[in-house]
Design a protein around this motif. Structure first.
Motif, PDB file in Angstrom:
ATOM      1  N   ASP A  66       0.661  -1.204   0.099  1.00  0.00           N
ATOM      2  CA  ASP A  66       0.198  -0.103  -0.033  1.00  0.00           C
ATOM      3  C   ASP A  66       0.554   1.341  -0.117  1.00  0.00           C
ATOM      4  OD1 ASP A  66      -2.048  -1.173   0.242  1.00  0.00           O
ATOM      5  OD2 ASP A  66      -2.690  -1.108   1.720  1.00  0.00           O
ATOM      6  N   GLU A  67       2.205   1.056   0.651  1.00  0.00           N
ATOM      7  CA  GLU A  67       2.854   2.191   0.963  1.00  0.00           C
ATOM      8  C   GLU A  67       3.496   2.915  -0.402  1.00  0.00           C
ATOM      9  OE1 GLU A  67       5.699   1.462   4.483  1.00  0.00           O
ATOM     10  OE2 GLU A  67       4.665   3.424   5.524  1.00  0.00           O
ATOM     11  N   LYS A  68       3.812   1.443  -1.080  1.00  0.00           N
ATOM     12  CA  LYS A  68       4.510   1.569  -2.592  1.00  0.00           C
ATOM     13  C   LYS A  68       3.702   2.202  -4.121  1.00  0.00           C
ATOM     14  CE  LYS A  68       7.978  -2.245  -2.048  1.00  0.00           C
ATOM     15  NZ  LYS A  68       7.784  -3.924  -2.485  1.00  0.00           N
ATOM     16  N   ASP A  69       2.288   1.868  -3.583  1.00  0.00           N
ATOM     17  CA  ASP A  69       1.454   2.096  -4.297  1.00  0.00           C
ATOM     18  C   ASP A  69       0.719   3.162  -3.832  1.00  0.00           C
ATOM     19  OD1 ASP A  69       0.882   0.112  -5.334  1.00  0.00           O
ATOM     20  OD2 ASP A  69      -0.338  -1.305  -4.169  1.00  0.00           O
ATOM     21  N   GLY A  70       0.821   4.381  -3.043  1.00  0.00           N
ATOM     22  CA  GLY A  70       1.164   5.473  -2.568  1.00  0.00           C
ATOM     23  C   GLY A  70      -0.243   5.859  -1.894  1.00  0.00           C
ATOM     24  N   VAL A  71      -0.773   4.489  -1.058  1.00  0.00           N
ATOM     25  CA  VAL A  71      -1.832   4.778  -0.392  1.00  0.00           C
ATOM     26  C   VAL A  71      -1.649   5.424   1.310  1.00  0.00           C
ATOM     27  CG1 VAL A  71      -3.825   3.664   0.889  1.00  0.00           C
ATOM     28  CG2 VAL A  71      -3.416   2.318  -1.277  1.00  0.00           C
ATOM     29  N   ASP A  72      -2.710   5.988   1.731  1.00  0.00           N
ATOM     30  CA  ASP A  72      -2.354   6.514   3.290  1.00  0.00           C
ATOM     31  C   ASP A  72      -2.543   5.235   4.236  1.00  0.00           C
ATOM     32  OD1 ASP A  72      -2.198   7.495   5.466  1.00  0.00           O
ATOM     33  OD2 ASP A  72      -4.061   9.458   4.397  1.00  0.00           O
ATOM     34  N   VAL A  73      -1.558   4.945   4.462  1.00  0.00           N
ATOM     35  CA  VAL A  73      -1.838   3.783   5.069  1.00  0.00           C
ATOM     36  C   VAL A  73      -2.238   4.059   6.720  1.00  0.00           C
ATOM     37  CG1 VAL A  73      -0.177   1.550   6.867  1.00  0.00           C
ATOM     38  CG2 VAL A  73       0.060   2.685   3.980  1.00  0.00           C
ATOM     39  N   ALA A  74      -1.989   5.523   7.471  1.00  0.00           N
ATOM     40  CA  ALA A  74      -2.673   5.804   8.521  1.00  0.00           C
ATOM     41  C   ALA A  74      -4.159   5.621   8.268  1.00  0.00           C
ATOM     42  CB  ALA A  74      -2.647   6.963   9.051  1.00  0.00           C
ATOM     43  N   GLU A  75      -4.458   6.083   7.310  1.00  0.00           N
ATOM     44  CA  GLU A  75      -6.430   6.365   7.277  1.00  0.00           C
ATOM     45  C   GLU A  75      -6.576   5.446   7.218  1.00  0.00           C
ATOM     46  OE1 GLU A  75      -9.870   7.430   6.864  1.00  0.00           O
ATOM     47  OE2 GLU A  75      -8.565   8.741   7.927  1.00  0.00           O
ATOM     48  N   LYS A  76      -6.157   4.063   5.923  1.00  0.00           N
ATOM     49  CA  LYS A  76      -6.817   2.880   5.574  1.00  0.00           C
ATOM     50  C   LYS A  76      -6.335   1.954   7.321  1.00  0.00           C
ATOM     51  CE  LYS A  76      -5.658  -0.886   2.559  1.00  0.00           C
ATOM     52  NZ  LYS A  76      -5.213  -1.890   1.704  1.00  0.00           N
ATOM     53  N   TYR A  77      -5.645   1.289   7.213  1.00  0.00           N
ATOM     54  CA  TYR A  77      -5.803   1.109   9.113  1.00  0.00           C
ATOM     55  C   TYR A  77      -5.658   1.090  10.195  1.00  0.00           C
ATOM     56  CZ  TYR A  77      -3.743  -1.943   4.640  1.00  0.00           C
ATOM     57  OH  TYR A  77      -3.359  -2.545   3.543  1.00  0.00           O
ATOM     58  N   ARG A  78      -6.732   2.356  10.150  1.00  0.00           N
ATOM     59  CA  ARG A  78      -7.508   2.937  11.456  1.00  0.00           C
ATOM     60  C   ARG A  78      -8.076   1.870  11.873  1.00  0.00           C
ATOM     61  NH1 ARG A  78     -11.395   6.627  11.096  1.00  0.00           N
ATOM     62  NH2 ARG A  78     -11.860   7.045   8.897  1.00  0.00           N
ATOM     63  N   SER A  79      -8.692   2.113  13.179  1.00  0.00           N
ATOM     64  CA  SER A  79      -9.731   2.146  13.322  1.00  0.00           C
ATOM     65  C   SER A  79     -11.571   2.468  12.904  1.00  0.00           C
ATOM     66  CB  SER A  79     -10.256   1.371  15.080  1.00  0.00           C
ATOM     67  OG  SER A  79     -11.025   0.925  15.627  1.00  0.00           O
ATOM     68  N   LYS A  80     -11.754   1.150  12.264  1.00  0.00           N
ATOM     69  CA  LYS A  80     -13.880   1.410  11.668  1.00  0.00           C
ATOM     70  C   LYS A  80     -14.670   1.178  12.867  1.00  0.00           C
ATOM     71  CE  LYS A  80     -11.838   3.368   7.402  1.00  0.00           C
ATOM     72  NZ  LYS A  80     -10.608   2.939   6.916  1.00  0.00           N
TER      73      LYS A  80
END
Length: 123
Positions: free
Chosen positions: A106-120
C-alpha cells in the motif's frame, strides 16, 4: 495495566478488561465504558452473537475487588492444549505477516496507510 509477556488480555462478559499472567491469574483489571467496549469490539469482524453479548454492558459499574480479580469462568481465558497454542501462534504469525506485506505494498502504491488501517466501527 500490568502485563505478563506470556499472558493474555481478555474482555470479560462483565465489561472488565483483564490482564492475565501465563497461569491465568488476574494481574490487573479495569472496567470499560460502553464506548470503550465498542471500540475494542470494533477491532474484530462484526459478529451478531458478540454484539448481543455486550449490549448494555458497562464495566465501569464493576467496583467490587473480588469481582474484578476473581471473575467468573466465562470472563477467564480458556485453557489451550499445546496443539491449540501452536495453532493460534501460527495463525497470528501468518496474519501479521500478510498484514505487513499488504501495508508495504500500500505504501509503495501511494495509499495513506494510516487512514486505511485506522479503527473503523462495525457495531
Amino acid at each position: 495495566m500490568k502485563i505478563d509477556p506470556e499472558g493474555v488480555f481478555m474482555l470479560g462478559t462483565d465489561g472488565v478488561l483483564r490482564s492475565f499472567d501465563e497461569n491465568h491469574m488476574v494481574l490487573d483489571a479495569v472496567g470499560l465504558s460502553p464506548e470503550q467496549i465498542k471500540e475494542m469490539l470494533d477491532q474484530h469482524p462484526w459478529d451478531q452473537e458478540i454484539e448481543d453479548k455486550y449490549r448494555g454492558v458497562d464495566g465501569t459499574n464493576v467496583v467490587d475487588m473480588k469481582q474484578l480479580y476473581e471473575p467468573d469462568e466465562d470472563s477467564r481465558p480458556k485453557e489451550l492444549t499445546e496443539e491449540e497454542m501452536r495453532q493460534a501462534e501460527e495463525e497470528i504469525r501468518v496474519h501479521n505477516e500478510k498484514l505487513m506485506q499488504q501495508m508495504e505494498q500500500d505504501e509503495k502504491d501511494g495509499v495513506d496507510v494510516a487512514e486505511k488501517y485506522r479503527s473503523k466501527s462495525n457495531y
